[in-house]
Design a protein around this motif. Structure first.
Motif: not given
Length: 357
Positions: A40-45, A76-77
């Motif tokens: 699971f990838i959470l982008p910045l911002g 957290a990203p």
């Protein structure tokens, strides 16, 4: 009568338990039965509410609303390894920990030492690992010392070591630089020289709009065997001297010279292990004394290009070096408001100094 009340309580408890189990399976249970790991990838911002919605959309949780009840902290990203057989509570515990992959944003125009500090802080490197980046992973040959650690946004495994990160950044550089290297070959420019010029442009420009003009002026100086007189090269020489305690491209006979370093005409250019002292502030304004530094990087004292790039330039600076603005100017300055003013002659330059500085 007591027996009746007990039956009601028992039935109520069973009903409540049944409802709880039902809600758990509907909202909080694992979304799938298989245990295969997915990322699971959470982008910045990413806003917190969007993060939970994305978890649901990608099938890591059943309900973003219900998950918010068990995990109220901000995610957290970064990248997290999750499995479909994880229920909401297990996913929440995983997201509360450090991400397995972390975002690293490298600005244009940074030295590899600045990148080392950023990587060490983000990836929790030890001092030894940071020194490995500076004196081993990025110092095997002159082409890898500086300029090839491409400024970009990276998602890097938290357990990746200095050698792996250096290879990652160099791979991104070669990917982005490939078409520009072909153009440099057409123009009969060594790619290493192109990259060095681009690094000067990157450090001298107040913004991308300035870059083609500065490139044209620097090429004018080079082609007419004029000293480059670039402040950024003096900053590089001074900061290198202070951060390592010795200028790697100083006089080879200097008794204080690290044994691991060779002359700039040689293949190696690594300061001795353990010599890195760091800097409180990189690229500070220069002084008259700084211009007296006899470093090969000081273009106020030595003609032609420095031995290698002084920073890691972005594509705009590289493109400006390849396609400079045609100009008669040999001199330039930036006014306090950031505007650039150039002059063809030194008297005109002095006049610009009087007018704008």
């Amino acid at each position: 009568m007591n027996t009746g009340i007990g039956k009601v309580i028992t039935l109520g408890s069973v009903a409540a338990l049944a409802l709880g189990v039902c809600l758990y399976w509907l909202l909080l249970a694992a979304p799938g039965g298989e245990s295969a790991t997915r990322t699971f990838i959470l982008p910045l911002g990413t806003p917190p509410e969007t993060a939970l919605a994305e978890l649901e959309r990608q099938g890591h949780i059943k309900s973003a609303w219900a998950f918010g009840l068990v995990h109220s902290a901000r995610v957290a990203p970064g990248a997290y390894r999750l499995a479909s057989d994880m229920d909401a509570f297990t996913v929440a515990r995983r997201l509360a920990a450090e991400p397995q992959m972390k975002w690293v944003v490298i600005p244009e125009g940074w030295r590899k030492e600045q990148i080392a500090e950023l990587l060490a802080a983000t990836l929790d490197w030890s001092e030894r690992e940071k020194l490995d980046w500076l004196t081993v992973a990025t110092a095997r040959n002159r082409e890898e010392i500086e300029g090839v650690y491409f400024p970009d946004t990276y998602l890097i495994p938290a357990d990746e070591d200095a050698e792996q990160v250096a290879k990652r950044l160099r791979a991104r550089f070669h990917e982005k630089f490939a078409p520009h290297a072909e153009e440099a070959l057409k123009q009969n420019i060594k790619w290493t020289s192109l990259l060095t010029i681009a690094s000067l442009i990157q450090r001298e420009a107040a913004g991308k709009a300035d870059m083609p003009l500065i490139a044209g002026i620097l090429w004018n100086r080079l082609l007419q065997d004029h000293k480059l007189d670039v402040d950024a090269t003096v900053q590089y020489a001074r900061d290198t001297d202070q951060s390592y305690g010795i200028e790697p491209c100083g006089t080879p006979a200097d008794p204080a010279r690290p044994a691991a370093a060779t002359d700039c005409d040689g293949a190696a250019l690594a300061p001795a292990a353990g010599a890195y002292l760091g800097m409180a502030a990189w690229w500070a304004p220069i002084t008259i004394d700084d211009k007296r530094n006899d470093s090969r990087f000081n273009t106020y004292r030595h003609r032609k290009l420095p031995p290698h790039p002084i920073a890691n330039p972005g594509l705009a600076a590289i493109e400006a070096a390849l396609f400079p603005q045609k100009t008669e100017c040999f001199y330039y300055l930036h006014a306090p408001n950031g505007d650039i003013h150039c002059a063809a002659t030194y008297p005109e330059h002095l006049n610009n100094i009087e007018r704008f500085l």
